[in-house]
Each structure stands twice: as structure tokens, then as C-alpha cells.
Design an enzyme around this catalytic site. Structure first.
Site, PDB file in Angstrom:
ATOM      1  N   CYS A  22       7.909 -29.277 -20.269  1.00 23.34           N
ATOM      2  CA  CYS A  22       6.610 -28.607 -20.494  1.00 23.34           C
ATOM      3  C   CYS A  22       6.243 -28.649 -21.969  1.00 23.34           C
ATOM      4  O   CYS A  22       5.071 -28.790 -22.326  1.00 23.34           O
ATOM      5  CB  CYS A  22       6.659 -27.144 -20.050  1.00 23.34           C
ATOM      6  SG  CYS A  22       7.008 -26.953 -18.307  1.00 23.34           S
ATOM      7  N   CYS A  33      10.927 -24.726 -20.701  1.00 21.28           N
ATOM      8  CA  CYS A  33      11.206 -26.011 -20.052  1.00 21.28           C
ATOM      9  C   CYS A  33      10.846 -27.149 -20.996  1.00 21.28           C
ATOM     10  O   CYS A  33       9.713 -27.241 -21.478  1.00 21.28           O
ATOM     11  CB  CYS A  33      10.461 -26.065 -18.722  1.00 21.28           C
ATOM     12  SG  CYS A  33       9.490 -27.521 -18.379  1.00 21.28           S
TER      13      CYS A  33
END
Ligand code: FAD
Length: 530
Positions: A45, A42
Site C-alpha cells: 500500500c 502494508c
């Protein structure tokens, strides 16, 4: 998953969890836990990982009360556990109170603000929201004390300092300072409120936050800080005489046997008071003595690459060691001798004869004794040689800035950062602590080549040394009397420290100016005590 899978590594000051240890770690724990469930694919992230690492570093000393962790839900082995804990979006933050049962799947933090300051405040709130019997074992009360509790302490003798942080009710600084001092003995921190009239009247405090200090001998003073910031308060309290970092029995971190062996047994010299704002010639000379007579002695002869690295080291010290004197004379003699020899291989004994001045060349001398001053340790195996080696290389980076032409015609002038390059090669080849050398090489490989000029050279070494300080704080090689901390402390250089959005930041221009001054020839003290 490639590089992304290693968003966090063992070097980061946080705990990396996985399916096998999540539940046993966070349940029935003596501390609370804040876990970021993320996914290494992600994008957000990946971007957020630097903030999370900053947070983890910022609250590293709180870990006995609340620990920071991560778990990567993109790892196949973690698929089931992430489902079990109800993770649907990344990142999800969950916290677990201390002593929580195995059935507790944690509480999700839903706040949109995930900046360091907000998450840190969340952590304080988590700790305060524990009911009394479930509070983390090592977490002192964070609630404010009333004047009725605090005023009777005035004038009392005790075996520790008591610091009273007086602040506005919604300020977090007092609670953060309490947690910053959690790992330290010799001082207790309590919180009082600016709304407590009798307290303010008794202590005559009108500005907030302020810290009022009760000394062990019953006297009391205001703690003077240049800026009313958390790091200034915490750092000043940690530097009080007798305040020491605790070494918990199960302390992680390491003082490898190598490290112990590396730091020679302290001589039986008595303790010498010294000034932390000075650099001591005695440390530099003791360091060179150890390097030439002990560290190098493990190599019975030098040849090829090793010989070249040693020659460069000697050239560097000859040209940049400040102040002239008998050490420079010795290094010059050594350097001339090494350069004049057409030999491919030099026995160590020949170097030693020269260092010991067997030829009786006048003015050449290097003391044959370890006389640590600024590098004194409070026990065997602490400080000493590695401290002097850092100091030497900082001095050399600053000298290179002051005398840029000094390396001309040495063969080193072509390198962008000759001091760092020679240091890197020396550490890799000769430094007795292999583990240290591996870490340093890792850091050098990652960023040393980006250093373009002498200013960056000084700052790179300063920054790298601080990275090591961060990593080693609380480990066994940390001398309790000289706890590792970001350097220079606010007491040494107030203008080096600032806060941005509640997070400590360095003012690098002022750090640079400070380093130029601190490691200058004019700040070298020839004395062995204050
Ligand atoms: P030191 O860290 O040795 O610092 C010496 C002095 O330098 C301090 O007293 C202070 O005056 C000044 N100083 C501190 N920080 C800075 C800074 N950022 N910039 C400029 N000056 C500063 N030990 C391990 O256990 N594991 C390791 O991986 C490891 N790696 C090392 C790598 C290198 C290259 C070196 C030289 C040493 C390494 N050590 C390691 C040893 C460790 O860093 C310390 O030197 C040792 O524990 C002694 O600590 P000290 O308290 O004397 O302070």
C-alpha cells in the site's frame, strides 16, 4: 503508526475518509465514489500510494461525476467500519454508484491491473454502468451519438461550442475528454464512432481519434492538435475563447481574503489582448512597483534578518534582471545605497524616497502604476501581483543560467540555487499572502536543498509552480478566463508533453529548452498589447 499513517494528506487531490464519514459520504451521493481501503502498515500500500495519487490528480476534474477517496483500515477508529464493509485484504478497491442506498457496501474491483490507465477506464465503465435515473447528477451521457443525432447540429448557431470526438468504438479518449471538460462551461463534448459511415462521409474524417468542432456562430472546423492524445484534445478545448471553468456554488478551494487583498484592485485600464507565448516587461515592472511601494510599505523599517533578505533580493534583481534600462538602474542605485549604509536599521520611507527618485538621479525610474498585460485578470482580486512575482522569479532562474557569472562577488554565488534561496526567504518574510508563504516554505523545506545546479533550479521552480497550479485548479483564486492548468500547455509546447502507459508525462529536456526560450531576454515584450 508514525510517518506511514500519513500516506495521504489533505494536500493530495483526493478525499480522506474515516469511520465517521464513510457511509454518509458514499451513500445517497450525487456522484459515484471509488474508495481504496488500505492499511498504512502494508508495504504494498505504501508503494502503491504514489500511483493512487497520480490517478487522483489525473481525474481530479471528474469529481462531480466520480470521486476518488482512501480509508486507512490500520487506524484504530476504522477497525469496525472496515470489518463492516468486508475488507479482508489491502488494498481493496470498492466503488459505490451515485445515489446508492446506505445498505450498499460497495462493489469490489477484483482486476489484477491497478495501473492508472486501467483504474481510470474502470471509472469510465462505472459511470457508464449506471442506469439512467441513477446517473451522477453532473455526468453527461458517455455513450456514442449516432450520425442521426449529430449531423443536424451542423451549421446551427448556439451559445456554446460542440466538440465531436470521433474514435474507434473501444477507444476511451472521447469519454475521458467529456469528463475532463465536465468542470468547464462553453463547450459540450460528444462522442461519435469511426464505424458510423454517414458521419465520416459528412465530416470527411479518415484518421481517429479526431475532433470536429462546431462553433457558436454555426461554422465548423477540425480541431488541430499536434498529437492525438487526450491531454492535447482536452487542453485545446479548455483554451477555446469563452470556455471557462465553472465555479460551483459549494466549490471547495479558497480565495482567502489575504489573496484578494494581495492582488491590488485592477486599474481601470481597458482589456489588452496579449500573446501567451510572450513575457511582458509591463508585468515585471508593475510587480516591482507593487513589491517596493505597497508590499514593503507594510514594514515601517527594515532591520536584522529582514534587511539582509531585502538586500539580497535587490542584489539578485540588479544582477539578473534582463535588458538593462531604467529599472536596472534603479535597482543598482538601491543596491549600492543599501550596501554602502552601515546602518542596522533602515526606515522604509528612505527606501521609498529612493524608489521615487527624490534625488533625481538621471535614468532611474520605476512606473508608479499597475499595468498588467500577460498578468491581467478578468476581475478584481484575480492574477496581477502574484502572477508577476512568479514570472519575475522564472525570468531570474533563466537569466542565471544564461549569465552564470553575474552573481560573482555578491555573496550569493556560493549557494547552489541562489535564485530559489532568495525567493524562499523573500516569500517567507515579505509576501503578503501568509497561507501561500506557508505552502511554499513547506515545499522548499521538502526538496529545495536537493537542487544542485542552475538547470535544476529552473526545473524546480517550474515543477513547484505546477504543483501550485494543480492544487489551485478550480479554487476561488482561479481566474475563470485563465484556468490553472499544467504549464506549458500543449499549444505552447507540444514536445513537452508525452504519454506513457496512458498517463501524461513531461519530456523534461524539452521543458527545459522551452523555459530557456520563454523566459529569455529575447522573449520579453516591451509592448502593452499584441
Ligand atoms: P500564475 O500561477 O500566477 O502564473 C503566472 C504565469 O506564469 C502564467 O500566466 C504562465 O504564463 C506562467 N506559468 C504558469 N505555470 C508555470 C510553471 N509551472 N512554470 C513556469 N511558468 C508558469 N494562491 C493561493 O490561492 N494559494 C496558495 O497557496 C498560493 N501560493 C503561492 C505561492 C507563491 C510563491 C506565489 C508567487 C503565489 C502563490 N499563490 C497562491 C498565487 C497563485 O499561485 C497565482 O499566482 C495567482 O492565483 C494568479 O494566478 P495566474 O492565473 O495569474 O497564474
Amino acid at each position: 503508526l508514525g510517518a506511514a499513517a500519513r500516506l495521504y494528506t489533505e494536500e493530495d487531490p483526493l478525499v480522506i475518509l474515516s469511520s465517521g464519514n464513510l457511509t454518509p459520504t458514499v451513500s445517497n451521493s450525487s456522484s459515484a465514489w471509488l474508495v481504496q481501503f488500505y492499511s498504512s502498515w502494508c508495504g504494498h500500500c505504501i508503494q502503491y500510494s504514489s500511483t493512487w495519487k497520480t490517478l487522483a490528480q489525473d481525474v481530479k476534474d471528474w469529481q462531480r461525476a466520480i470521486s476518488v477517496a482512501v480509508l486507512d483500515c490500520a487506524q484504530e477508529e476504522n477497525f469496525d467500519i472496515c470489518k463492516d464493509y468486508g475488507i479482508k485484504f489491502y488494498p481493496t478497491f470498492k466503488y459505490f454508484r451515485a445515489h446508492s442506498p446506505q445498505t450498499d457496501k460497495g462493489t469490489t474491483y477484483r482486476g489484477a491491473d491497478r495501473e492508472v490507465q486501467s483504474v481510470r477506464r474502470l471509472m469510465v465503465n462505472i459511470l457508464q454502468n449506471h442506469t439512467r435515473p441513477d446517473r451522477p447528477d453532473n455526468c453527461p451521457p458517455l455513450e456514442a451519438h449516432s450520425s442521426a443525432d449529430l449531423l443536424p447540429l451542423l451549421g446551427q448557431r448556439s451559445n456554446h461550442y460542440t466538440a465531436i470526438v470521433i474514435e474507434d468504438p473501444d477507444s476511451y479518449i472521447g469519454r475521458e475528454v467529456i469528463l475532463d471538460l465536465l468542470q468547464f462551461s462553453g463547450v459540450e463534448v460528444r462522442r461519435g464512432l469511426s464505424s458510423d459511415r454517414p458521419l465520416l462521409d459528412a465530416l470527411k474524417i479518415t484518421v481517429f481519434p479526431s475532433v470536429y468542432l462546431l462553433h457558436p456562430n454555426g461554422s465548423q472546423t477540425r480541431l488541430h492538435v499536434e498529437k492525438r492524445l487526450r491531454c492535447f484534445f482536452s487542453s485545446s478545448l479548455r483554451l477555446l475563447p469563452g470556455v471557462q471553468r465553472r465555479h460551483w456554488s459549494d466549490s471547495s478551494g479558497f480565495r482567502t481574503s489575504q489573496m484578494v487583498a494581495l492582488t491590488p484592485k485592477q486599474s481601470n485600464n481597458p482589456w489588452r489582448d496579449f500573446d501567451r507565448s510572450k513575457v511582458y516587461t509591463a508585468d515585471l515592472e508593475s510587480g516591482l512597483h507593487y513589491l517596493l511601494r505597497v508590499e514593503l510599505a507594510t514594514h515601517s523599517s527594515l532591520e536584522g534578518e529582514e534587511l539582509k533578505i531585502f538586500k539580497d533580493f535587490v542584489t539578485l534583481v540588479t544582477k539578473l534582471y534582463p535588458g538593462g534600462g531604467s529599472v536596472v538602474k534603479l535597482m543598482e542605485t538601491l543596491s549600492d545605497w543599501l550596501l554602502s549604509l552601515p546602518l542596522q536599521r533602515i526606515p522604509y520611507q528612505a527606501i521609498l524616497d529612493l524608489v521615487d527618485n527624490k534625488m533625481r538621479i538621471s535614468g532611474v525610474f520605476l512606473g508608479a502604476e499597475l499595468r498588467w498585460v500577460g498578468c491581467q485578470g478578468s476581475g478584481a482580486g484575480l492574477r496581477g501581483y502574484p502572477c508577476s512575482l512568479w514570472t519575475l522569479f522564472h525570468v531570474l532562474t533563466v537569466q542565471h543560467e544564461t549569465r552564470p557569472m553575474a552573481l560573482d562577488n555578491t555573496g550569493l554565488e556560493a549557494e547552489a540555487a541562489p535564485v530559489l534561496q532568495v525567493m524562499r526567504r523573500y516569500i517567507r518574510t515579505f509576501f503578503g499572502c501568509e497561507e501561500c508563504g506557508r505552502h511554499f516554505e513547506h515545499a522548499a523545506a521538502a526538496s529545495m536543498d536537493r537542487v544542485q545546479n542552475r538547470e535544476q533550479q529552473i526545473l524546480w521552480l517550474w515543477n513547484q509552480h505546477n504543483m501550485v497550479n494543480y492544487r489551485l485548479a478550480g479554487s476561488l483564486s482561479d481566474d475563470p478566463l485563465f484556468p490553472k492548468a499544467p504549464w506549458p500547455s500543449p499549444a505552447l509546447c507540444a514536445s513537452c508533453h508525452e504519454e506513457k502507459d496512458g498517463v501524461h508525462v513531461w519530456n523534461q529536456d524539452n521543458v527545459f529548452r522551452f523555459l530557456l526560450h520563454h523566459y529569455a531576454a529575447s522573449n520579453l515584450s516591451p509592448y502593452h498589447s499584441l
